[in-house]
Every structure is written in structure tokens, then in C-alpha cells.
Write a protein that holds these residues in place. Structure first.
Motif, short mmCIF file in Angstrom:
data_model
loop_
_atom_site.label_atom_id
_atom_site.label_comp_id
_atom_site.label_asym_id
_atom_site.label_seq_id
_atom_site.Cartn_x
_atom_site.Cartn_y
_atom_site.Cartn_z
N THR A 168 0.86 -1.18 0.00
CA THR A 168 0.00 0.00 0.00
C THR A 168 0.90 1.24 0.00
O THR A 168 2.13 1.14 0.00
CB THR A 168 -0.91 0.01 1.24
OG1 THR A 168 -0.09 0.06 2.42
CG2 THR A 168 -1.78 -1.24 1.28
N LEU A 169 0.29 2.40 0.02
CA LEU A 169 1.06 3.64 -0.02
C LEU A 169 2.04 3.74 1.14
O LEU A 169 3.17 4.22 0.98
CB LEU A 169 0.12 4.85 -0.01
CG LEU A 169 0.79 6.23 -0.07
CD1 LEU A 169 1.61 6.40 -1.34
CD2 LEU A 169 -0.27 7.34 0.04
N LYS A 170 1.66 3.26 2.32
CA LYS A 170 2.54 3.36 3.48
C LYS A 170 3.78 2.48 3.35
O LYS A 170 4.81 2.73 4.01
CB LYS A 170 1.80 3.01 4.77
CG LYS A 170 1.40 1.56 4.91
CD LYS A 170 0.67 1.31 6.22
CE LYS A 170 0.28 -0.15 6.37
NZ LYS A 170 1.47 -1.03 6.47
N ASP A 171 3.72 1.44 2.51
CA ASP A 171 4.86 0.54 2.31
C ASP A 171 5.84 1.09 1.28
O ASP A 171 7.01 0.70 1.27
CB ASP A 171 4.38 -0.84 1.83
CG ASP A 171 3.42 -1.50 2.79
OD1 ASP A 171 3.71 -1.50 4.00
OD2 ASP A 171 2.36 -1.99 2.33
N ARG A 172 5.36 1.95 0.41
CA ARG A 172 6.20 2.46 -0.67
C ARG A 172 7.19 3.50 -0.17
O ARG A 172 7.01 4.09 0.90
CB ARG A 172 5.32 3.07 -1.76
CG ARG A 172 4.41 2.06 -2.46
CD ARG A 172 3.37 2.75 -3.31
NE ARG A 172 3.96 3.63 -4.31
CZ ARG A 172 3.26 4.50 -5.04
NH1 ARG A 172 1.95 4.61 -4.87
NH2 ARG A 172 3.87 5.25 -5.93
N VAL A 173 8.23 3.72 -0.94
CA VAL A 173 9.18 4.79 -0.66
C VAL A 173 8.60 6.09 -1.17
O VAL A 173 8.08 6.17 -2.30
CB VAL A 173 10.54 4.48 -1.32
CG1 VAL A 173 11.47 5.70 -1.26
CG2 VAL A 173 11.20 3.28 -0.64
N HIS A 174 8.68 7.14 -0.37
CA HIS A 174 8.11 8.44 -0.74
C HIS A 174 9.17 9.46 -1.13
O HIS A 174 8.86 10.51 -1.69
CB HIS A 174 7.27 8.98 0.42
CG HIS A 174 6.28 7.99 0.94
ND1 HIS A 174 6.19 7.64 2.27
CD2 HIS A 174 5.35 7.24 0.29
CE1 HIS A 174 5.23 6.74 2.43
NE2 HIS A 174 4.71 6.48 1.25
N LEU A 175 10.42 9.14 -0.85
CA LEU A 175 11.54 10.00 -1.25
C LEU A 175 12.80 9.15 -1.33
O LEU A 175 13.08 8.36 -0.42
CB LEU A 175 11.75 11.14 -0.25
CG LEU A 175 12.95 12.06 -0.58
CD1 LEU A 175 12.65 12.92 -1.78
CD2 LEU A 175 13.32 12.93 0.61
N LEU A 176 13.55 9.32 -2.40
CA LEU A 176 14.82 8.61 -2.58
C LEU A 176 15.97 9.60 -2.42
O LEU A 176 15.98 10.66 -3.04
CB LEU A 176 14.87 7.98 -3.97
CG LEU A 176 16.15 7.20 -4.30
CD1 LEU A 176 16.21 5.92 -3.47
CD2 LEU A 176 16.19 6.85 -5.80
N VAL A 177 16.93 9.24 -1.58
CA VAL A 177 18.07 10.12 -1.30
C VAL A 177 19.36 9.39 -1.64
O VAL A 177 19.64 8.31 -1.10
CB VAL A 177 18.10 10.55 0.18
CG1 VAL A 177 19.31 11.43 0.44
CG2 VAL A 177 16.81 11.28 0.54
N CYS A 178 20.14 9.96 -2.54
CA CYS A 178 21.44 9.41 -2.90
C CYS A 178 22.49 10.06 -1.99
O CYS A 178 22.54 11.28 -1.87
CB CYS A 178 21.76 9.69 -4.36
SG CYS A 178 23.33 8.98 -4.91
#
Length: 293
Positions: A168-178
Motif C-alpha cells: 500500500t502507499l505506506k509501504d512504498r518509498v516516498h523520497l529517494l536520497v542518494c
């Protein structure tokens, strides 16, 4: 384009010449406003009712400072030195082996900040070492559960107990940081750059916003080691950010230089200010993303 990634000179060990120092900071930052920035973070709550917490994933080469950044954010928010995410100062291999989410406690008992950090195995330059790009794609889409031990030779299978078949939305990543050390921008292999670029494109394809952190700025430049407030007066760091931007395609406005806590035993307001500057932008970008879902 990648050829530019390897030709920038490292910051000299001797004091920088006048040409290496800008007369005006090229990016404004509110030094002395730590408490105001802290309050912004403390007041944040996700507007999307499906979520209790934003999920921020950190990725990058082994030894780039991903776990150290998590601990540094925790230190800033707790007001004392912390070490929630395990770090290693000896091994040249990735120290983080499993997929793990770190929650940060508020001052009140049993309460948490409404954002979490996901720490992952480092990206190694060799094909059969480090986290695979395919596993990262699955993690970003929410298919990998906490506790999964990454296998450099193969991606997680749907039969694995840590595979989430219906994220669900809560399981997904909401921001990716390199995350990458400032002095290592020009030292990354073509294979490492290609992996980071592949992860960036995979995140783009599913709409996840991205930013980058340049760590160890004090080790990269003596001007900054002398006074961290010189960070945006350093021509060297400005060039490193521009080279990194050209190589991976992350806009310079989405790249933030920070100094993680390493040898200190007490927090420092100016170090905190840079960390909070990056954290506020993470929250803003993640909030924009979840509000569009």
C-alpha cells in the motif's frame, strides 16, 4: 557526460588560494536559526490520511555515510549523540546487510516523528556485490519487508517471506536520497555511477522525488574543516555538486552538503543547521509526492 565525473581535482591539503574561495556564499542558509528549523520539523504532520509516516530511502556507495546520516538526524532531534543505525569504521565492505526501517522518537514517551529512514546495503561497483538494482526497484515499490537480507547474486523472489505481494502507499518509498562523500565524487567507478543512475531512473519511472546528500564535507575541504559556515563559500564543493548533478541528473538545488557526526561527543548548532536544511527539503518533497497519490 560520465567523463566529467572523474576529472575534477581533489581539494588541496594546503590552505586554499583566493581563487578557491568565493567572495559571497552562492547559497543562502539561515545560520543561527536552528531552533526555528527544529520547530518546523517538530510541527510536521502528513496531510494524507493514509499515512502516519513518510518513508525516506537512502542509497549510495558503500561507506558513503548513510547510517551516519540517520544517526546524525537522530542526534539533532534528540539533542544528544545517538547511534541507532550501526556504523563501521574498519570494513571496506558494506556493513548494512538487511532492509531496515529506523524510527525516530520524540521527547514524549511512546511518540514518534512522522517520517522514517530506510537503510539498505551499499551499492558496490562489482555486479555480484552489494544491493542489486532490481531489489532497490522492488523496495521502492513497497515489495520488500523489514528484515530482508539482501542477496547480491539474485533479487528477492515472490516466495520469500519478506516479499510483500500487495504493498500500500505506506509501504512504498516516498523520497529517494542518494548519499555520497564529497571528496569521492570524482573517484566513483563507471560501474557505480551506472548503478546510481539506474536507480534514479527507476525512481523517476514510478514518480518518486529525489535529492542527494554530499557527506564528509569537512574531510573534503580544509576551508570547511576550519569553519563549517564556509560550506557555501567553497568553490571546490560547489564544483563537486555541479559535477555530481551533471553525472546523475539530480538538479543542484536538490543536492545538500552535510557533515555527519563522527568523532564529536556533543552536538554543534552549525552542523545541526546543515542537517536540518536537508531534512526539511526531504519532508517537503516527500509530502508533495504523497499528496499527489
Amino acid at each position: 557526460m560520465l567523463s566529467r565525473f572523474f576529472k575534477q581535482p581533489v581539494c588541496p591539503e594546503s590552505p586554499q588560494s583566493e581563487s578557491d574561495t568565493l567572495t559571497e556564499p552562492w547559497r543562502k542558509i539561515p545560520w543561527g536559526c536552528k531552533e526555528r528549523d527544529l520547530q518546523v520539523v517538530r510541527d510536521y504532520k502528513p496531510h494524507n490520511e493514509e499515512l502516519e509516516q513518510l518513508r525516506i530511502m537512502l542509497h549510495g556507495p558503500t561507506g558513503s555515510g548513510k547510517s551516519s546520516f540517520i544517526n546524525s538526524v537522530d542526534t539533532v532531534l534528540q539533542g544528544r549523540m545517538t547511534s541507532q543505525a550501526l556504523e563501521d569504521a574498519v570494513s571496506q565492505d558494506t556493513f548494512t546487510k538487511e532492509y531496515r526501517t529506523f524510527k525516530i522518537k520524540r521527547s514524549g514517551p511512546g511518540t514518534l516523528y512522522p517520517f522514517v529512514f530506510t537503510d539498505i546495503m551499499g551499492l558496490e561497483k562489482e555486479t555480484n556485490q552489494g544491493v542489486s538494482v532490481e531489489d532497490l526497484k522492488l523496495a521502492m515499490s513497497g515489495h520488500i519487508k523489514d528484515g530482508y537480507n539482501f542477496n547480491p547474486f539474485s533479487a528477492i523472489s515472490v516466495d520469500n517471506s519478506c516479499y510483500n505481494k500487495a504493498p500500500t502507499l505506506k509501504d512504498r518509498v516516498h523520497l529517494l536520497v542518494c548519499v555520497i562523500p564529497a571528496a569521492s565524487v570524482n573517484l566513483q567507478s563507471a560501474e557505480s555511477v551506472a548503478k546510481m543512475r539506474a536507480v534514479r531512473l527507476a525512481a523517476r519511472n514510478i514518480g518518486i522525488p529525489q535529492l542527494a546528500i554530499l557527506t564528509k564535507i569537512d574531510e573534503a575541504c580544509p576551508q570547511v574543516k576550519a569553519d563549517i559556515k564556509n560550506v557555501y563559500m567553497s568553490m571546490y564543493l560547489k564544483k563537486q555538486m555541479e559535477v555530481f548533478s551533471d553525472s546523475l541528473g539530480i538538479p543542484v538545488k536538490c543536492i545538500f552538503p552535510v557533515k555527519n557526526y563522527h568523532s564529536e561527543i556533543d552536538p554543534d548548532d552549525d552542523t545541526d543547521t546543515l542537517i536540518l536544511s536537508a531534512l526539511k527539503h526531504m519532508i517537503n518533497l516527500g509530502e508533495d509526492f504523497v499528496n499527489q497519490q
